[in-house]
Design a protein around this motif. Sequence first.
Motif, short mmCIF file in Angstrom:
data_model
loop_
_atom_site.label_atom_id
_atom_site.label_comp_id
_atom_site.label_asym_id
_atom_site.label_seq_id
_atom_site.Cartn_x
_atom_site.Cartn_y
_atom_site.Cartn_z
N GLY A 1 -14.82 -2.42 45.52
CA GLY A 1 -15.20 -3.75 45.07
C GLY A 1 -16.56 -3.85 44.41
N ALA A 2 -17.10 -2.73 43.95
CA ALA A 2 -18.41 -2.76 43.28
C ALA A 2 -18.36 -3.72 42.09
CB ALA A 2 -18.79 -1.37 42.82
N GLY A 3 -19.39 -4.57 42.00
CA GLY A 3 -19.43 -5.56 40.93
C GLY A 3 -18.96 -6.92 41.35
N GLY A 4 -18.31 -6.98 42.51
CA GLY A 4 -17.87 -8.28 43.02
C GLY A 4 -16.89 -8.98 42.10
N TRP A 5 -16.94 -10.30 42.10
CA TRP A 5 -15.98 -11.09 41.34
C TRP A 5 -16.32 -11.17 39.86
CZ3 TRP A 5 -11.31 -12.97 42.74
CH2 TRP A 5 -11.00 -12.95 44.10
N PHE A 6 -17.59 -11.17 39.51
CA PHE A 6 -17.88 -11.35 38.08
C PHE A 6 -19.12 -10.60 37.60
CE2 PHE A 6 -20.04 -14.77 40.30
CZ PHE A 6 -21.29 -14.83 39.68
N HIS A 7 -19.64 -9.66 38.37
CA HIS A 7 -20.83 -8.91 37.96
C HIS A 7 -20.49 -7.56 37.35
CE1 HIS A 7 -24.06 -11.52 39.35
NE2 HIS A 7 -23.33 -11.79 40.42
N ARG A 8 -19.26 -7.35 36.93
CA ARG A 8 -18.88 -6.10 36.29
C ARG A 8 -19.33 -6.09 34.84
NH1 ARG A 8 -14.60 -3.03 38.80
NH2 ARG A 8 -14.33 -2.08 36.74
N GLU A 9 -19.80 -4.95 34.38
CA GLU A 9 -20.20 -4.83 32.98
C GLU A 9 -18.99 -4.91 32.05
OE1 GLU A 9 -22.55 -1.37 32.36
OE2 GLU A 9 -24.20 -2.05 33.64
N ASP A 10 -17.81 -4.56 32.56
CA ASP A 10 -16.60 -4.60 31.73
C ASP A 10 -15.78 -5.86 31.98
OD1 ASP A 10 -15.73 -3.99 34.27
OD2 ASP A 10 -14.57 -2.23 33.70
N TYR A 11 -16.38 -6.90 32.56
CA TYR A 11 -15.69 -8.17 32.79
C TYR A 11 -15.00 -8.60 31.50
CZ TYR A 11 -15.12 -13.03 34.33
OH TYR A 11 -14.60 -14.25 34.70
N PRO A 12 -13.75 -9.07 31.55
CA PRO A 12 -12.99 -9.58 32.69
C PRO A 12 -12.16 -8.56 33.45
CG PRO A 12 -11.75 -9.99 30.70
CD PRO A 12 -13.03 -9.32 30.27
N LYS A 13 -12.40 -7.27 33.24
CA LYS A 13 -11.70 -6.28 34.06
C LYS A 13 -12.14 -6.42 35.51
CE LYS A 13 -10.93 -2.96 30.35
NZ LYS A 13 -11.14 -1.57 29.89
N MET A 14 -11.30 -5.89 36.41
CA MET A 14 -11.51 -6.07 37.83
C MET A 14 -11.41 -4.73 38.55
SD MET A 14 -9.33 -9.60 38.35
CE MET A 14 -8.05 -9.26 37.14
N ALA A 15 -11.44 -4.79 39.88
CA ALA A 15 -11.37 -3.58 40.68
C ALA A 15 -10.07 -2.81 40.44
CB ALA A 15 -11.50 -3.92 42.16
N SER A 16 -9.07 -3.47 39.91
CA SER A 16 -7.81 -2.80 39.61
C SER A 16 -8.03 -1.60 38.67
CB SER A 16 -6.82 -3.78 38.98
OG SER A 16 -7.42 -4.50 37.92
N VAL A 17 -9.01 -1.70 37.79
CA VAL A 17 -9.30 -0.60 36.87
C VAL A 17 -9.75 0.63 37.64
CG1 VAL A 17 -10.82 0.14 34.99
CG2 VAL A 17 -9.85 -2.16 34.98
N ASP A 18 -10.64 0.43 38.63
CA ASP A 18 -11.15 1.54 39.41
C ASP A 18 -10.06 2.15 40.30
OD1 ASP A 18 -13.64 0.82 38.33
OD2 ASP A 18 -13.97 -0.61 39.96
N ALA A 19 -9.26 1.29 40.92
CA ALA A 19 -8.19 1.78 41.78
C ALA A 19 -7.17 2.59 40.97
CB ALA A 19 -7.50 0.59 42.47
N ALA A 20 -6.83 2.09 39.79
CA ALA A 20 -5.86 2.79 38.95
C ALA A 20 -6.41 4.13 38.48
CB ALA A 20 -5.47 1.93 37.76
N ALA A 21 -7.69 4.17 38.12
CA ALA A 21 -8.29 5.43 37.67
C ALA A 21 -8.22 6.46 38.78
CB ALA A 21 -9.74 5.18 37.26
#
Length: 398
Positions: free
Chosen positions: A261-281
């Motif tokens: 959950g790094a980046g929380g709900w909206f602090h991701r640099e690649d927003y609007p991507k979400m934790a799903s990107v990290d899990a899938a990778a």
Amino acid sequence: MRYFEKDAILSGVGISRIGRRTGIPGLELTLEAVRAAIADAGLAASDVDGIATLGDTPPDEVSTELGIEPRDCGTGFDTGGLLSPVMSACLAVAEKRARHVLVYRTVQMIGGTVPTSPSSANAPRPALARIVESPADGDRPAIGPMDDVAELVAAHAYSAANWLALNCRRHMQLYGTTKEQLGWLAINSRRNAALNPLAVYREPLTMADYLAARPVSSPFGLLDCDVPVDGSIAVVVSAAPYARDCPHRPVAVEAIGGSNGAGGWFHREDYPKMASVDAAAQLWSRTDLRPTDVGIAELYDGFTFLTLAWLEALGLCGDGEAGPFVEGATRIALDGILPLNTYGGQLSAGRMHGYWVLHEACLQLRGDAGERQVSPRPEVAAVAVGGGPIAGCMLLTC
């Protein structure tokens, strides 16, 4: 390198009655599901030596009713989000702490237990680093999965519908995703739910119906949101050698992925991507299979946009391509190139916090899905659960 999940199989699944405001006690629903799963696995209750859940009906109550004393509680890490108990069960059988772990999820609309963390405060977490290591973030403290909720609430965004609507609106701005494309997901789910006798909403749904639904949080309307229900779903995770004794096709766990959950709900640099990107990778890093090998996708649809996000995160579509991919609902139909949410999804069948996607994937891979069975029988299924900073996914084969 051999990852631990490859030493686990899903040997049995079970589901209780499903309905809205049934008034059925949670323990009763749980026992319906777990007994069905144990029988489906060809086991007796006494064979179960592990048990895990997601903060609902207490495991000790279930164990007492079944007359068992499991030696493993299926903990170990919580980076798989809602699927953490299943992933922990895979680890337990791989490490020979248990041979058959019973995992269940029970939900109730009224009077049910409030979900808690998959791992209790006192649960051991030695395997956390095996799944996801917290990334370095320079001099700035890492934003965790719930650290920015106070900011959202202060902005009068009080629910996940508000928070994820922001992701969706940004996706629309970037890629031209449309409200109607979201609607095709709802329509496809309802069409599949018509073939599922346990689904709570089975009547036909048109685009006009979808567009006329009560607004919730722009661009989401009522039909973009999943349906609360009462029910329980269970799965038995067994050590891989049991495959030869399983009474039906055993479902193998090819790979898993989770996010911290790094980046929380909206602090991701690649927003609007979400934790799903990290899990899938992480999932794809643990297998030689590729997105083109996936024959069926059972993806979380707490809100319609989450399914689009998972399609792109898993590489089943490119960035910004999920909207056009689902448009018309032909590619994602039961006879399409990528059948999607074949049981009706949480949008029409009911919200089981992602465990129905797991149940359905097993049925489809085994060829046991009845009227909604995809033909030819798929051999690889992608299962994904969660949204925002909470994400877990699995690749299953049969």
